[in-house]
Design a protein around this motif. Structure first.
Motif, mmCIF file in Angstrom:
data_model
loop_
_atom_site.group_PDB
_atom_site.id
_atom_site.type_symbol
_atom_site.label_atom_id
_atom_site.label_comp_id
_atom_site.label_asym_id
_atom_site.label_seq_id
_atom_site.Cartn_x
_atom_site.Cartn_y
_atom_site.Cartn_z
ATOM 1 N N MET A 280 27.635 -44.537 38.044
ATOM 2 C CA MET A 280 28.970 -44.671 38.491
ATOM 3 C C MET A 280 29.199 -43.302 39.158
ATOM 4 O O MET A 280 29.160 -42.286 38.269
ATOM 5 N N SER A 281 29.791 -43.239 40.301
ATOM 6 C CA SER A 281 29.971 -42.076 40.943
ATOM 7 C C SER A 281 31.524 -41.528 40.626
ATOM 8 O O SER A 281 31.858 -40.287 40.451
ATOM 9 N N ASN A 282 32.350 -42.468 40.348
ATOM 10 C CA ASN A 282 33.755 -41.937 40.196
ATOM 11 C C ASN A 282 34.315 -42.657 38.789
ATOM 12 O O ASN A 282 34.048 -43.949 38.624
ATOM 13 N N ASP B 270 36.592 -45.885 39.488
ATOM 14 C CA ASP B 270 35.811 -46.986 40.111
ATOM 15 C C ASP B 270 35.727 -47.918 39.190
ATOM 16 O O ASP B 270 35.507 -47.934 37.829
ATOM 17 N N ASP C 33 30.232 -51.711 37.448
ATOM 18 C CA ASP C 33 29.363 -52.496 38.353
ATOM 19 C C ASP C 33 29.252 -53.728 37.680
ATOM 20 O O ASP C 33 28.952 -54.646 38.264
#
Length: 180
Positions: A1-3, A6, A9
């Motif tokens: 997860m990048s942020n 967000d 997934d």
């Protein structure tokens, strides 16, 4: 997860809870119910809450009552000696009207509390013990009569613990308790 803001997934909310998590959730829930029950029981049966009677009273009338009490009391260097078992204390910015008072150890007094102007806090604690105290709220328009007995001789400080204005920090009084 990048942020971290967000969306996840996968559908993590549909994933079954692991057995260990269920055990910990169960223990935490049981502990919470136990502590809640203990607090409710101690409040009901443990002599936790201050008792007394509250009356509606006009602040000016209460101030007159405190004045009558002060006239009837014997004035000494250490403070007023109440004529009977009633002690009248009036809270006003930034003073305790009716204090200091000299009381006898082991004798029960009815402490009458009222405010003339705004809400005040009435905190009483022994001079040598900061951990042993009682904290009450004093409101204009009410008189709270609380039976109190001071078992040990000494000086008991009275402070306002509810901010009442710029001179709040100077609002101090005392009970001097002597052997009977």
């Amino acid at each position: 997860m990048s942020n971290p803001l967000d969306d996840p997934d996968d559908d993590w909310w549909n994933t079954p809870v692991h057995r260990r998590e269920s055990v910990w959730l169960g223990l935490a829930g049981a502990w919470s119910l136990g502590i809640f029950s203990w607090m409710a029981g101690f409040t009901q049966f443990g002599d936790q809450n201050p008792i007394g009677t509250t009356y509606d009273v006009d602040p000016d009338e209460y101030q007159d009552r405190v004045g009558e009490y002060k006239e009837a009391a014997e004035e000494t260097d250490d403070g007023l000696i109440p004529p009977e078992d009633d002690v009248y204390v009036g809270a006003m910015r930034f003073n305790w009207d009716g204090l200091p008072v000299v009381l006898e150890a082991g004798r029960e007094y009815d402490i009458h509390l009222g405010a003339y102007d705004v809400q005040h806090g009435f905190s009483v604690r022994p001079e040598e013990n900061l951990n042993k105290q009682i904290n009450l709220q004093v409101f204009p328009g009410s008189e709270w009569v609380i039976p109190m007995t001071f078992d040990e001789p000494g000086t008991y400080h009275v402070v306002c613990n509810e901010f009442c204005g710029q001179g709040h920090r100077t609002m101090h009084g005392r009970f001097t308790v002597v052997e009977g």
